[in-house]
Design an enzyme around this catalytic site. Sequence first.
Site, mmCIF file in Angstrom:
data_model
loop_
_atom_site.group_PDB
_atom_site.id
_atom_site.type_symbol
_atom_site.label_atom_id
_atom_site.label_comp_id
_atom_site.label_asym_id
_atom_site.label_seq_id
_atom_site.Cartn_x
_atom_site.Cartn_y
_atom_site.Cartn_z
ATOM 1 N N SER A 144 5.547 -7.509 -4.346
ATOM 2 C CA SER A 144 4.527 -7.936 -3.364
ATOM 3 C C SER A 144 4.695 -9.373 -2.915
ATOM 4 O O SER A 144 3.743 -9.998 -2.481
ATOM 5 C CB SER A 144 3.114 -7.787 -3.956
ATOM 6 N N VAL A 171 0.052 -8.462 -1.685
ATOM 7 C CA VAL A 171 -0.710 -7.383 -1.061
ATOM 8 C C VAL A 171 -0.227 -5.990 -1.471
ATOM 9 O O VAL A 171 -1.015 -5.104 -1.772
ATOM 10 C CB VAL A 171 -0.666 -7.496 0.488
ATOM 11 N N GLY A 172 1.059 -5.769 -1.510
ATOM 12 C CA GLY A 172 1.585 -4.399 -1.555
ATOM 13 C C GLY A 172 1.158 -3.562 -2.736
ATOM 14 O O GLY A 172 0.839 -2.378 -2.582
ATOM 15 N N GLU A 173 1.168 -4.137 -3.927
ATOM 16 C CA GLU A 173 1.084 -3.287 -5.104
ATOM 17 C C GLU A 173 -0.305 -2.931 -5.642
ATOM 18 O O GLU A 173 -0.510 -1.811 -6.097
ATOM 19 C CB GLU A 173 1.925 -3.917 -6.226
ATOM 20 N N ILE A 179 9.880 -4.070 5.227
ATOM 21 C CA ILE A 179 9.434 -2.681 5.088
ATOM 22 C C ILE A 179 7.998 -2.554 5.579
ATOM 23 O O ILE A 179 7.625 -1.610 6.243
ATOM 24 C CB ILE A 179 9.509 -2.210 3.617
ATOM 25 N N GLY A 232 6.185 -4.680 7.465
ATOM 26 C CA GLY A 232 5.739 -5.449 8.624
ATOM 27 C C GLY A 232 5.818 -6.950 8.399
ATOM 28 O O GLY A 232 5.187 -7.722 9.132
ATOM 29 N N ALA A 237 -2.636 -16.761 1.736
ATOM 30 C CA ALA A 237 -2.261 -15.360 1.497
ATOM 31 C C ALA A 237 -1.795 -15.182 0.058
ATOM 32 O O ALA A 237 -1.251 -16.093 -0.544
ATOM 33 C CB ALA A 237 -1.149 -14.946 2.462
ATOM 34 N N THR A 250 5.660 -11.921 1.817
ATOM 35 C CA THR A 250 4.876 -12.861 2.625
ATOM 36 C C THR A 250 4.541 -14.108 1.818
ATOM 37 O O THR A 250 4.613 -15.226 2.326
ATOM 38 C CB THR A 250 3.584 -12.176 3.127
#
Lengths: 766, 158
Positions: free
Chosen positions: A534, A723-725, A493, A495, A720, A537
């Site tokens: 999240s 990230v998303g949330e 979603i 990338g 990494a 990745t």
Amino acid sequence: MARETLERTGFRHVGRPVDRIDATGKVTGETPYGDDLRFPRLLHAKLVHAPVAHARIRRIDVSKALAVPGVEAVVTAADLPSHRINPDVRQQTLLARDEVLFYGQPVAAVLARDPYAAAHARDLVEVEYEELPAVVDPLEAMREDSPLARTSAIQEADRSEEQGHITIEAEQEQAQSRPSNVSSTITFKRGDIEAGFAEADAVVEGTWRSAMVHQSYIEPHVTIADYDANGELTIWSSTQAPFHVRHEVARTLGLPDARVRVVATEVGGGFGGKIYLYEALVGALAIHARRPVKLAMSRKEDMLAATPAPQAVVQLKAGMKADGTLVALQARVIYDSGAFPGAPVLPGCLLIGGSYKCPNLDIEGFEVLTNKVSVGALRAPGAPHVAFALESAMDMLAQRLELDPLEVRLKNAVEKGDPLPSGQPYPAIGLKECLEAIARTEIWQQRHQTRQRPNRGVGVAVGGWLGGLQPASATVGLNADGTVNVTVGAADITGTNTTFAQIAAEELNLPLSMVSVVTGDTKTAPYAGMTAGSKTTYTVGRAVKLAAEDARQQILAIASQRLEVPAEELEMEDGVVRAKGQPEKQVTFAELGRLTTGFGARYAPIVGRGAITARRQAPGFSAQVAEVEVDPDTGEVTVLRYAVAQDVGFAINPKSVEGQMQGGAAQGLGIALSEEMVYDERGRLLNPNLLDYRLPTTRDVPPIEAIIVEVPSEEGPYGARIVGEPSIVPGPAAVANAVADAVGARIFEVPITPERVLRALGKLQD
Amino acid sequence: MPKRLINLTVNGEAYEVAVEPWWSLLYTVREELGLTGSKEGCGTGDCGACSMLVDGRLVTSCIMLAVEADGCQVTTIEGLATDGNLHPVQQAFVEKGAVQCGYCIPGMVMAAYDLLRRNPNPTLEEVRLGLAGNLCRCTGYAKIYEAVLAAAERMRGD
Ligand code: FES
Ligand code: FES
């Protein structure tokens, strides 16, 4: 683009901004989404949504609907196999059988040859309801004398959606003996709360309310199912969680997992709202009709009967010493779960007590059932609600003690090793670094000048998310021409497939153009957890890296034989393997491709395999700053400038990472200022459309400054982390703090509507 | 009621289509012409995902009846790229990272295209005003603003 950490050296692809590999299809309109797929003999489903919030179904008459030309069937609960239906779990209820539990709950499905006929016939299905008292307000619902939101008690709650977003061990207690609308509770205690308050030089308290909000992905839910002559059920769904859907559908419909194939179609936005909803129902309809069936929800249907985010009431009391040390936090956190259990009480309770070091905690969480649509996940589920309370209280304490609000946060911010309320220690985290980044922004630096101007103010807030954990796997194969295919099972979603291409290209030292990434379906792809929490990745990225390393070893082994050079003395670059210092000794990926795929090939195909299980989280924190202007006459709040700093561990593709941060922050602004699902006293949703449910538009959202902070995680690929949330979390509090700074009035309820501002300013009385 | 025959010119191609009087232009273009690039996000004219140009005017095609477009020139997202080359607006969306889930993007690109035809040199505030009818839930708009400003610059050739 600002970058807050060390120079990254030695990487060719990861860490550099690249274009999404799927962007061209999207800007040309070519990329097919679920509603764009075409199926011969397709039937269109429309659901009959209950027009009452709580009722017994007396009778359903489908005769008029069946008479509409083009209608092939009208299906009610009585037509569906009943043995696996579980009335405690929304997705296993399929259609309401005897009792309607929320306004909009599906009670029947009309199948017709075109969607207009289906919609027309849907309105002709006659259902006789005997209305029962509707429980709408969660606080009322908790009272001992409240009517019950459902006539049968919950036996088994499904928490898989929450666990996909946050994976952590903690006791969640099921409802008590007495019948009650409280379906579960959680308690966390640490230290001695009374001693903590006794020690405090300032104590503040308040009750903060957050409205029910909707994920409002621009693509409404769409699901297609087909049951073929071989007894295989295929489901095309805009789901974030294909493997989860497969297992749940199989379980509910009594099929083996191996006979269900889930194809995750391009997801037109999910944000946690597209995990699993109507796939089993549509599957059952396809089995019933023996034809492909599509359920494409309209916006209104989606707002009535998907799984939005809960309303919450947070009562918080906090104590601080004069030097800014936080010494006591006492909270009662109440989430309105709607008609089924599944509210994010656990993350809410963990985060309200887990964002700052605090020796004395007393936290209680409640999940309350009401006759509203059942809630689901929305980006960092439960977190914005508690951050709104906690971060408002931090500002109130700072103000009381005449301390700088950002300094106070820095002083108490959690760091690696600090315990969550559950006792579990944090791994490496970057909350302090985010605050430091925000302290350097122009918005913060210029706050004193800003305040000189009437009705302008600046507010800061932080928030975080712990992240979900699920195993993941991936394969990397070498093609006959030397190009490389990466196969994963995670829906892309944000990338992530572009990120995976970067990872594989990095490990094999190839140009990006030689790598292609595909998300397979559940029959063809290696397993991956849901694209939620999240974690994509963080988990699948590791699997891709391992798979690429494995492929690399296989390539080197064959090259070593061909070149008669030990593998350690080989290097690879741009699809050529050569002996170090002897460039004439080389073999290309294309030759190796032929040698491993051609007729009579000497070597077995190269298939790199990567499979991991993730047991350790990589929590992400974000600090944000808002500059607002309040119109004292209308009560309108305008966000003039906004910045988000977030610790992402290592930004493999900074371009998409920034986009995530900006997008999440804008959603936080929506919660802060305009979004609210409004129910009347009988539990009817009053604004199921995008005119009356106000999403942030371009006029509301200034260009958001994104500041990437990188504190490497222990286990993520290249460091990494999630990230998303996190970026959605601080918004409501940052805006409320900025409004308080601008006009001196504190707002305890989001969305901060003009009306609430005027009330807080004393300009509007009841 | 019998279907009605209407004439549409879509992206330069002439079509004769039999439509029900209640079909929207969006439905007709998607289902009868197979041009599925335009999306339905709301069906009530509130999100802009279905934006098209009809006789040069930007419309939300979900609330326009197909019969109202009889005899009109329609441009959809499929009509923007020429000979396989992206339009500068599309190119800028790709390069600036303005595309996430992509569902709003066809409508957003059409709105941006229309804005730049009318105002080749917009300020940031004009871009924000010009795109206010198009909702995007993913991007927070920042990279969309960047893309539209970059496209404007490229199209002006400076
Ligand atoms: S689908 Fe037409 S405006 Fe939303
Ligand atoms: S990119 Fe997803 S809605 Fe705009």
